[in-house]
Enzyme design. Structure first.
Site, PDB file in Angstrom:
ATOM      1  N   ASP A  27       0.853  -1.196   0.000  1.00 17.36           N
ATOM      2  CA  ASP A  27       0.000   0.000   0.000  1.00 17.36           C
ATOM      3  C   ASP A  27       0.888   1.245   0.000  1.00 17.36           C
ATOM      4  O   ASP A  27       2.110   1.143  -0.138  1.00 17.36           O
ATOM      5  CB  ASP A  27      -1.016  -0.036   1.157  1.00 17.36           C
ATOM      6  CG  ASP A  27      -0.350   0.020   2.520  1.00 17.36           C
ATOM      7  OD1 ASP A  27       0.876   0.213   2.586  1.00 17.36           O
ATOM      8  OD2 ASP A  27      -1.066  -0.141   3.525  1.00 17.36           O
ATOM      9  N   PHE A  28       0.296   2.416   0.138  1.00 18.93           N
ATOM     10  CA  PHE A  28       1.071   3.656   0.043  1.00 18.93           C
ATOM     11  C   PHE A  28       1.518   4.159   1.406  1.00 18.93           C
ATOM     12  O   PHE A  28       2.683   4.466   1.628  1.00 18.93           O
ATOM     13  CB  PHE A  28       0.240   4.744  -0.664  1.00 18.93           C
ATOM     14  CG  PHE A  28      -0.061   4.392  -2.084  1.00 18.93           C
ATOM     15  CD1 PHE A  28       0.848   4.680  -3.091  1.00 18.93           C
ATOM     16  CD2 PHE A  28      -1.238   3.730  -2.417  1.00 18.93           C
ATOM     17  CE1 PHE A  28       0.598   4.322  -4.398  1.00 18.93           C
ATOM     18  CE2 PHE A  28      -1.499   3.369  -3.731  1.00 18.93           C
ATOM     19  CZ  PHE A  28      -0.590   3.670  -4.722  1.00 18.93           C
ATOM     20  N   ARG A  29       0.527   4.221   2.343  1.00 19.79           N
ATOM     21  CA  ARG A  29       0.814   4.891   3.613  1.00 19.79           C
ATOM     22  C   ARG A  29       0.916   3.950   4.798  1.00 19.79           C
ATOM     23  O   ARG A  29       1.241   4.382   5.892  1.00 19.79           O
ATOM     24  CB  ARG A  29      -0.276   5.941   3.896  1.00 19.79           C
ATOM     25  CG  ARG A  29      -0.310   7.003   2.851  1.00 19.79           C
ATOM     26  CD  ARG A  29      -1.451   7.988   3.021  1.00 19.79           C
ATOM     27  NE  ARG A  29      -1.460   8.897   1.888  1.00 19.79           N
ATOM     28  CZ  ARG A  29      -1.965   8.598   0.693  1.00 19.79           C
ATOM     29  NH1 ARG A  29      -2.546   7.436   0.480  1.00 19.79           N
ATOM     30  NH2 ARG A  29      -1.906   9.470  -0.291  1.00 19.79           N
ATOM     31  N   ASN A 100      -7.746   2.111  -6.667  1.00 17.47           N
ATOM     32  CA  ASN A 100      -6.556   1.367  -7.099  1.00 17.47           C
ATOM     33  C   ASN A 100      -6.370   1.390  -8.607  1.00 17.47           C
ATOM     34  O   ASN A 100      -7.332   1.406  -9.370  1.00 17.47           O
ATOM     35  CB  ASN A 100      -6.648  -0.082  -6.617  1.00 17.47           C
ATOM     36  CG  ASN A 100      -6.692  -0.161  -5.109  1.00 17.47           C
ATOM     37  OD1 ASN A 100      -6.365   0.814  -4.432  1.00 17.47           O
ATOM     38  ND2 ASN A 100      -7.106  -1.293  -4.573  1.00 17.47           N
ATOM     39  N   ASP A 102      -4.385  -0.987 -10.042  1.00 16.05           N
ATOM     40  CA  ASP A 102      -3.761  -2.288 -10.327  1.00 16.05           C
ATOM     41  C   ASP A 102      -4.661  -3.240 -11.130  1.00 16.05           C
ATOM     42  O   ASP A 102      -4.255  -4.334 -11.484  1.00 16.05           O
ATOM     43  CB  ASP A 102      -3.330  -2.970  -9.021  1.00 16.05           C
ATOM     44  CG  ASP A 102      -4.482  -3.136  -8.029  1.00 16.05           C
ATOM     45  OD1 ASP A 102      -5.649  -3.249  -8.463  1.00 16.05           O
ATOM     46  OD2 ASP A 102      -4.204  -3.168  -6.810  1.00 16.05           O
ATOM     47  N   HIS A 117      -9.145   6.672  -9.744  1.00 17.26           N
ATOM     48  CA  HIS A 117      -7.833   7.277  -9.982  1.00 17.26           C
ATOM     49  C   HIS A 117      -7.263   6.878 -11.341  1.00 17.26           C
ATOM     50  O   HIS A 117      -6.052   6.857 -11.548  1.00 17.26           O
ATOM     51  CB  HIS A 117      -6.865   6.929  -8.842  1.00 17.26           C
ATOM     52  CG  HIS A 117      -7.168   7.704  -7.597  1.00 17.26           C
ATOM     53  ND1 HIS A 117      -6.809   7.312  -6.334  1.00 17.26           N
ATOM     54  CD2 HIS A 117      -7.845   8.878  -7.435  1.00 17.26           C
ATOM     55  CE1 HIS A 117      -7.234   8.206  -5.455  1.00 17.26           C
ATOM     56  NE2 HIS A 117      -7.871   9.154  -6.089  1.00 17.26           N
TER      57      HIS A 117
END
Ligand code: OAD
Length: 239
Positions: A27-29, A100, A102, A117
């Site tokens: 993940d990002f965060r 996402n 992906d 996004h």
């Protein structure tokens, strides 16, 4: 919880990077997330610069390196992605709104997906605006090259960067919320606007369940909050 989910007929799902971590995409965060990693790897001014247009124009390499990891990682949908696809087959999904990029919801077989996004299907030249299909720049990403337009400009896939507008469908859904009887928010820190605002708007319209490993700033907006791994959660429902 199981009863609430089993009795729901039109579920609206809002998903984030946490739904894909079990497939191997970080993940990002979250702890050890991508922002921490890319910031160190590329000496970025800050992690989120990887999705910043000004930074991209000065150095597109980190974004394409990350893209290779996300798109060509050959990640497989998780138990949770597959469970949602099954619910859709049963006619119980009103919409899956994902942050996402992906494509794992689609890979699992879900169709009612809004990728708020954007993604890699199409790209556009930063200099002349010429549009390209994924096939035109797929090999470049795969081999770690920056894709270029005929005019020499850099082709940027239509992933939504910070400050860029979200797809029109996002605003359509904002104005015309699908009729839902349960909101499931899965694996997101709810940190990124305006996407997170849509999920929070829906919490006012129907019962809601948030499943996320970590506490978010918005836990108090949900009817039920579960801090658990998503695949374990799905298993606990008997899947
Ligand atoms: P974040 O990385 O901000 O949040 C992911 C959340 O998922 C964290 O709070 C984790 O605790 C949780 N999580 C991780 N693994 C989990 C698991 N197995 N089960 C349950 N929870 C888990 O990701 P997003 O909220 O999706 O933009 O981030 C939003 C946007 O920020 C992304 O769409 C991305 C980024 O800028 C683009 O890709 C354009």
């Amino acid at each position: 919880m199981k009863e609430l989910i089993d009795s729901s007929k039109k579920i609206i799902v809002f998903s984030g990077a946490g739904i894909s971590t079990n497939s191997g995409i970080p993940d990002f965060r979250g702890e050890g997330g991508l922002y921490e990693r890319v910031q160190d790897k590329y000496d970025l001014p800050y992690g989120e610069a990887i999705f910043d247009l000004n930074y991209f124009d000065s150095n597109p390499h980190p974004f394409f390196d990350l893209s290779r990891e996300i798109v060509f990682h050959n990640a497989q949908p998780t138990l949770c992605h597959k469970w949602l696809a099954r619910l859709e087959e049963e006619g119980r999904i009103a919409k899956i709104i994902t942050q996402n990029i992906d494509r794992l919801h689609r890979k699992a077989g879900s169709q009612a997906v809004l990728e708020c996004h954007g993604g890699y299907d199409k790209g556009r030249c930063r200099s002349c605006g010429m549009e390209y299909d994924f096939e035109n720049y797929e090999k470049d990403i795969q081999h770690g090259r920056v894709p270029h337009c005929r005019c020499g400009g850099v082709v940027k896939p239509n992933v939504v960067f910070f400050g860029e507008s979200l797809p029109e469908e996002f605003f359509h859904v904002w104005e015309n919320p699908p009729r839902g009887d349960l909101l499931l928010v899965l694996g997101t820190s709810l940190n990124v606007r305006p996407a997170a605002d849509l999920a929070l708007k829906f919490t006012g319209l129907m019962p809601s369940i948030l499943v996320n490993l970590e506490v978010t700033d918005h836990d108090n907006r949900f009817t039920h909050v579960i801090h658990e791994d998503l695949d374990s959660f799905v298993k606990s429902l008997g899947n």
